[in-house]
Motif scaffolding. Structure first.
Motif, PDB file in Angstrom:
ATOM      1  N   VAL A   1       0.830  -1.190   0.000  1.00  0.00           N
ATOM      2  CA  VAL A   1       0.000   0.000   0.000  1.00  0.00           C
ATOM      3  C   VAL A   1       0.874   1.253   0.000  1.00  0.00           C
ATOM      4  N   SER A   2       1.914   1.253   0.831  1.00  0.00           N
ATOM      5  CA  SER A   2       2.729   2.459   0.926  1.00  0.00           C
ATOM      6  C   SER A   2       3.438   2.778  -0.386  1.00  0.00           C
ATOM      7  N   GLY A   3       3.863   1.771  -1.134  1.00  0.00           N
ATOM      8  CA  GLY A   3       4.511   2.009  -2.424  1.00  0.00           C
ATOM      9  C   GLY A   3       3.543   2.602  -3.434  1.00  0.00           C
ATOM     10  N   ALA A   4       2.335   2.068  -3.474  1.00  0.00           N
ATOM     11  CA  ALA A   4       1.310   2.585  -4.390  1.00  0.00           C
ATOM     12  C   ALA A   4       0.956   4.022  -4.015  1.00  0.00           C
ATOM     13  N   PHE A   5       0.859   4.303  -2.720  1.00  0.00           N
ATOM     14  CA  PHE A   5       0.544   5.650  -2.261  1.00  0.00           C
ATOM     15  C   PHE A   5       1.684   6.615  -2.610  1.00  0.00           C
ATOM     16  N   ALA A   6       2.911   6.213  -2.361  1.00  0.00           N
ATOM     17  CA  ALA A   6       4.057   7.085  -2.649  1.00  0.00           C
ATOM     18  C   ALA A   6       4.105   7.446  -4.130  1.00  0.00           C
ATOM     19  N   GLU A   7       3.867   6.467  -4.974  1.00  0.00           N
ATOM     20  CA  GLU A   7       3.872   6.718  -6.415  1.00  0.00           C
ATOM     21  C   GLU A   7       2.727   7.650  -6.812  1.00  0.00           C
ATOM     22  N   ALA A   8       1.547   7.433  -6.247  1.00  0.00           N
ATOM     23  CA  ALA A   8       0.379   8.243  -6.595  1.00  0.00           C
ATOM     24  C   ALA A   8       0.486   9.676  -6.090  1.00  0.00           C
ATOM     25  N   SER A   9       1.131   9.865  -4.963  1.00  0.00           N
ATOM     26  CA  SER A   9       1.165  11.203  -4.359  1.00  0.00           C
ATOM     27  C   SER A   9       2.277  12.100  -4.873  1.00  0.00           C
ATOM     28  N   GLU A  10       3.257  11.533  -5.536  1.00  0.00           N
ATOM     29  CA  GLU A  10       4.379  12.339  -6.014  1.00  0.00           C
ATOM     30  C   GLU A  10       3.914  13.412  -6.996  1.00  0.00           C
ATOM     31  N   GLY A  11       4.030  14.674  -6.572  1.00  0.00           N
ATOM     32  CA  GLY A  11       3.677  15.811  -7.403  1.00  0.00           C
ATOM     33  C   GLY A  11       2.184  16.042  -7.570  1.00  0.00           C
ATOM     34  N   ASN A  12       1.349  15.287  -6.884  1.00  0.00           N
ATOM     35  CA  ASN A  12      -0.101  15.414  -7.028  1.00  0.00           C
ATOM     36  C   ASN A  12      -0.672  16.170  -5.827  1.00  0.00           C
ATOM     37  N   LEU A  13      -1.379  17.257  -6.077  1.00  0.00           N
ATOM     38  CA  LEU A  13      -1.933  18.069  -4.998  1.00  0.00           C
ATOM     39  C   LEU A  13      -3.423  17.844  -4.774  1.00  0.00           C
ATOM     40  N   SER A  14      -3.978  16.813  -5.388  1.00  0.00           N
ATOM     41  CA  SER A  14      -5.388  16.473  -5.179  1.00  0.00           C
ATOM     42  C   SER A  14      -5.453  15.234  -4.295  1.00  0.00           C
ATOM     43  N   THR A  15      -6.018  15.383  -3.100  1.00  0.00           N
ATOM     44  CA  THR A  15      -6.086  14.248  -2.189  1.00  0.00           C
ATOM     45  C   THR A  15      -6.991  13.145  -2.743  1.00  0.00           C
ATOM     46  N   SER A  16      -8.071  13.517  -3.402  1.00  0.00           N
ATOM     47  CA  SER A  16      -8.959  12.496  -3.959  1.00  0.00           C
ATOM     48  C   SER A  16      -8.303  11.757  -5.121  1.00  0.00           C
ATOM     49  N   ALA A  17      -7.567  12.462  -5.972  1.00  0.00           N
ATOM     50  CA  ALA A  17      -6.879  11.813  -7.090  1.00  0.00           C
ATOM     51  C   ALA A  17      -5.814  10.843  -6.575  1.00  0.00           C
ATOM     52  N   VAL A  18      -5.115  11.227  -5.528  1.00  0.00           N
ATOM     53  CA  VAL A  18      -4.105  10.333  -4.937  1.00  0.00           C
ATOM     54  C   VAL A  18      -4.773   9.076  -4.383  1.00  0.00           C
ATOM     55  N   MET A  19      -5.892   9.254  -3.693  1.00  0.00           N
ATOM     56  CA  MET A  19      -6.601   8.113  -3.116  1.00  0.00           C
ATOM     57  C   MET A  19      -7.114   7.193  -4.216  1.00  0.00           C
ATOM     58  N   GLU A  20      -7.697   7.752  -5.269  1.00  0.00           N
ATOM     59  CA  GLU A  20      -8.226   6.942  -6.368  1.00  0.00           C
ATOM     60  C   GLU A  20      -7.098   6.208  -7.098  1.00  0.00           C
ATOM     61  N   SER A  21      -6.000   6.893  -7.329  1.00  0.00           N
ATOM     62  CA  SER A  21      -4.862   6.265  -8.003  1.00  0.00           C
ATOM     63  C   SER A  21      -4.292   5.124  -7.165  1.00  0.00           C
ATOM     64  N   THR A  22      -4.169   5.351  -5.865  1.00  0.00           N
ATOM     65  CA  THR A  22      -3.681   4.297  -4.961  1.00  0.00           C
ATOM     66  C   THR A  22      -4.632   3.107  -5.013  1.00  0.00           C
TER      67      THR A  22
END
Length: 168
Positions: A1-22
């Motif tokens: 989970v942490s790897g998927a989250f780290a990849e999704a959050s890099e440079g992304n300022l939308s919390t919902s987009a990060v959550m959906e991508s993860t």
């Protein structure tokens, strides 16, 4: 989970987009028993605004001493990794000097006493209201001790994690 989250959050300022991508990275790869709950927020110190998204996680709480309020930061997202969409909505809240935000795992809500009675959210929230003027670091330590005192010899059955933010 942490790897998927780290990849999704890099440079992304939308919390919902990060959550959906993860969630999409983990969809179909996680057993329901091993699903994850998440609360993700981004604080902008200049505007004192907090953007946040929750997926099946206990809501963060704002303690607002100026009005003696306890504000729950809830969104309707589902657990991560089980469904094709986590349904993760992004919300935003204005913070003010003196506000404290506490982020926590469910361990404090599920602590049991010697009679096996759960503390639950109301006991936790009552404690926070009574201690909302306490500096954030001291408050976190007090909540931990409160949970241990409530549990007695039982202790926490789950991992206790809590972090906080205080606005100056």
């Amino acid at each position: 989970v942490s790897g998927a989250f780290a990849e999704a959050s890099e440079g992304n300022l939308s919390t919902s987009a990060v959550m959906e991508s993860t969630n999409q990275k983990l969809d179909g790869k996680v057993e329901e028993a091993k699903s994850a709950s998440m609360f993700y927020s981004i604080y902008d110190a200049a505007s004192q605004q907090l953007r946040y998204t929750s997926s099946g996680h206990p809501p963060a709480l704002i303690l607002r001493p100026s009005s003696a309020e306890l504000i729950s930061l809830m969104t309707d997202g589902m657990l991560i990794g089980i469904f094709p969409s986590a349904g993760s909505a992004e919300k935003q809240v204005q913070l003010y000097p003196g506000d404290k935000v506490v982020f926590y795992t469910d361990a404090i809500l599920e602590v049991r006493n010697e009679k096996e009675a759960l503390l639950r959210g109301t006991g936790f929230q009552k404690f926070l209201l009574e201690h909302m003027h306490t500096p954030i670091q001291d408050l976190i330590e007090a909540v931990y001790q409160f949970g241990l005192d409530y549990a007695g010899e039982w202790g926490f059955e789950d991992d206790f994690t809590m972090i906080g933010l205080e606005v100056f």
